[in-house]
Motif scaffolding. Structure first.
Motif, short mmCIF file in Angstrom:
data_model
loop_
_atom_site.label_atom_id
_atom_site.label_comp_id
_atom_site.label_asym_id
_atom_site.label_seq_id
_atom_site.Cartn_x
_atom_site.Cartn_y
_atom_site.Cartn_z
N SER A 1 61.55 89.89 -11.02
CA SER A 1 62.11 91.15 -10.52
C SER A 1 61.80 92.25 -11.52
O SER A 1 61.77 92.02 -12.73
N LYS B 1 65.75 82.98 -7.03
CA LYS B 1 65.09 84.09 -6.33
C LYS B 1 66.00 84.70 -5.26
O LYS B 1 66.07 85.91 -5.09
N ASN C 1 68.71 86.67 -7.02
CA ASN C 1 68.16 87.95 -7.46
C ASN C 1 68.22 88.97 -6.34
O ASN C 1 68.67 90.09 -6.52
N LYS C 2 67.70 88.58 -5.17
CA LYS C 2 67.60 89.51 -4.05
C LYS C 2 68.96 89.97 -3.54
O LYS C 2 69.14 91.14 -3.24
N LYS D 1 69.77 91.74 -8.99
CA LYS D 1 68.99 92.95 -9.23
C LYS D 1 69.89 94.19 -9.16
O LYS D 1 69.82 95.06 -10.04
#
Length: 158
Positions: free
Chosen positions: A2, A121, A124-125, A129
Motif C-alpha cells: 500500500s 491485503k 489493508n483495503k 490504509k
C-alpha cells in the motif's frame, strides 16, 4: 504493497518544517491518542541519519513496538525511515520538503505491507490504509500548527 502520498502546505520556512518532522518529542505529542512513546534508540530531540528509534504504542487495541532507522537524510530536503522490527511485513516512509515562496510543501510517501498474505491485503483495503492516513494527518496537523506559530512570531519580531 500500500502507498499513501500526502502533501501538506505549511506557511513556514523549510528548515523549521524539516526539524519539526524529525522531532521525537513533537511526534509523541501528535500521537497522544495511541500513547506512542519512544522507548529505545533516540528517545527525544531531533533524529539524525543512521539513528534508530523504537516506539511503543497501542494500535488497534494491541500494544505494539516498532523500530525504525533513518537510512537517508539530505538536510533540509528529505529523510527516509524504514522499519527494522514491527507489525508490518515492510514499511518505508519518505519525508520530502520543498520551499515555494513563503510556504514549505511537506510530502509524505508512506509505503507498507501487512503480514498474513491475502488476509493482510484485505485488512489493508478495508481498514489499515485509512487508519494510517488519519494517523499521518494528525501528525502533519501538529507540525503545520507548530511551524506556522513559530514563523508568525519570528515575523512579528522582525
Amino acid at each position: 504493497m500500500s502507498k499513501i502520498i500526502l502533501n501538506t502546505i505549511i506557511n513556514s520556512n523549510i528548515h523549521t518544517v524539516f526539524d519539526l518532522a524529525r522531532d521525537i518529542d513533537l511526534h509523541q505529542k501528535s500521537t497522544f491518542k495511541t500513547g506512542e512513546k519512544a522507548i529505545a534508540g533516540r528517545t527525544s530531540g531531533l533524529i539524525e541519519y543512521g539513528e534508530t528509534v523504537t516506539w511503543k504504542a497501542k494500535h488497534l487495541g494491541v500494544i505494539q513496538t516498532l523500530t525504525t532507522k533513518i537510512i537517508s537524510m539530505e538536510k533540509p530536503f528529505q529523510f527516509i525511515d524504514v522499519m527494522l522490527k514491527g507489525a508490518f511485513k515492510s514499511m518505508k516512509h519518505q519525508h520530502i520538503f520543498r520551499q515555494e515562496g513563503k510556504n514549505t510543501i511537506m510530502t509524505d510517501i508512506f509505503e507498507f505491507e501487512s503480514p498474513l498474505g491475502i488476509i493482510g491485503k484485505i485488512f489493508n483495503k478495508i481498514y489499515l490504509k485509512n487508519y494510517m492516513i488519519s494517523f499521518l494527518l494528525e501528525r502533519n496537523k501538529l507540525i503545520k500548527v507548530t511551524a506556522e506559530k513559530k514563523y508568525q512570531s519570528t515575523n512579528i519580531e522582525s
